[in-house]
Design an enzyme around this catalytic site. Structure first.
Site, PDB file in Angstrom:
ATOM      1  N   HIS A   1       0.839  -1.207   0.000  1.00  0.00           N
ATOM      2  CA  HIS A   1       0.000   0.000   0.000  1.00  0.00           C
ATOM      3  C   HIS A   1       0.871   1.253   0.000  1.00  0.00           C
ATOM      4  O   HIS A   1       0.677   2.186   0.790  1.00  0.00           O
ATOM      5  CB  HIS A   1      -0.970  -0.021   1.187  1.00  0.00           C
TER       6      HIS A   1
ATOM      7  N   TYR B   1       4.505  -3.454  10.474  1.00  0.00           N
ATOM      8  CA  TYR B   1       4.247  -2.023  10.316  1.00  0.00           C
ATOM      9  C   TYR B   1       5.293  -1.195  11.063  1.00  0.00           C
ATOM     10  O   TYR B   1       5.765  -0.170  10.562  1.00  0.00           O
ATOM     11  CB  TYR B   1       2.860  -1.661  10.840  1.00  0.00           C
TER      12      TYR B   1
END
Length: 317
Positions: free
Chosen positions: A34, A303
């Site tokens: 993303h 992340y």
């Protein structure tokens, strides 16, 4: 946002990040998945029903400020919006509660996830990487999908192109444990529904999209007025699986209104702010706890590791 203490999770997260880089190339300052996105600002106003589900701070205040990041799939920062690999689209929301205090939702526009855990997901990524156009059939990815029906179902699920990033529905990948002030515990999954309704392009219209069409359209839409989404929670019932992101719950399950997300503008210094912010798939707030889904700790580790690396890279354009 700490790293998990389990070294196996950290090692697996690093393996996944390396595999993403092999698939999409190295793009310092960008996310490994993303990568292409836009960061908006706005507010969240909880519904009257929200406190019955959870005692979380942002569900009992009149409203809280938010950032919301829309994104395309893949780790390619310049992927054209017409590319089928840009789907599913992503939406991550940060609810600001106080200085250095926040909680997040991370969602995408396909309900569910292809694998139950990170080891299977790494297998899938390796199979994709080994299945180039010159690879003879059955390709490794074909063999993987043939032996993993939930991954095949995810790949085959319709992924239509939205008219706008503001006209798609976004689904939380994993379930969470919600606890209200009376101690009642309910498991649920987030669903973020556009007030404008779901609006999609035909195949011909999608193929004709300009490379940055969705990211040019969204600021123009905001100039005409706020973009609103309704955040709902699909409530589990007895017997529903809460620790496996590949398992869907029946559409007959109750959708409890959690509140309204109102987006009003683009965050200034957008590339720098996107480079800095690290969303956390684990709520880390009283009233909302992670389920036992094995993807949660892994995603949080990935992340954080990629975010730390992203922050040390030169500024992105």
């Amino acid at each position: 946002m700490p790293l998990p203490q389990d070294e196996r999770i950290v090692a697996l997260a690093n393996d996944l990040l390396a595999q993403f880089e092999q698939l999409f190339g190295a793009h310092p300052g960008h996310r490994p998945a993303h990568a292409k996105g836009i960061l908006l600002k706005g507010t969240f106003t909880p519904s009257a029903e929200a406190p019955s589900l959870s005692s979380a701070a942002h569900l009992s205040r009149p409203s809280v400020p938010v950032f919301a990041r829309f994104s395309n799939s893949t780790g390619v920062p310049v992927i054209p919006d017409s590319d089928p690999n840009a789907n599913p689209r992503g939406l991550a929301i940060r609810f600001y509660l106080a200085e250095h205090s926040h909680t997040d939702i991370v969602a995408h526009s396909t309900d569910g996830f292809p694998t139950r855990d990170g080891y299977e997901f790494l297998e899938l990524l390796k199979a994709i990487a080994a299945s180039g156009p010159d690879t003879a059939s059955p390709k490794p990815v074909e063999l993987f999908l043939g032996s993993h029906p939930t991954a095949l179902a995810f790949v085959q699920a319709p992924k239509p192109f939205p008219v706008s990033l503001a006209t798609d529905t976004y689904f939380g990948v994993t379930a969470f444990e919600f606890t209200n002030a009376d101690g009642k515990v309910t498991f649920g999954r987030y669903r973020i529904v556009p007030e404008a309704g779901n609006q999609f392009l035909t195949g011909e219209q999608a193929a004709a999209l300009a490379p940055n069409a969705h990211y040019d359209e969204l600021p123009q839409r905001l100039a005409a007025g706020p973009v609103r989404f309704h955040i709902l929670v699909q409530l589990a019932e007895a017997g529903d699986v809460t620790d496996d992101a590949t398992q869907h719950w029946p559409e007959s399950r109750t959708l409890l209104p959690l509140g309204t997300l109102e987006l009003t503008g683009v965050v200034p210094d957008n590339p720098a702010e996107q480079q800095k912010i690290i969303f956390d798939p684990i709520p880390r707030i009283e009233g909302i706890a992670p389920s036992a889904d094995p993807l949660l700790e892994l995603r949080a580790a990935a992340y954080l590791l990629s975010g730390r690396k992203r922050r040390t890279a030169p500024p992105t354009a």
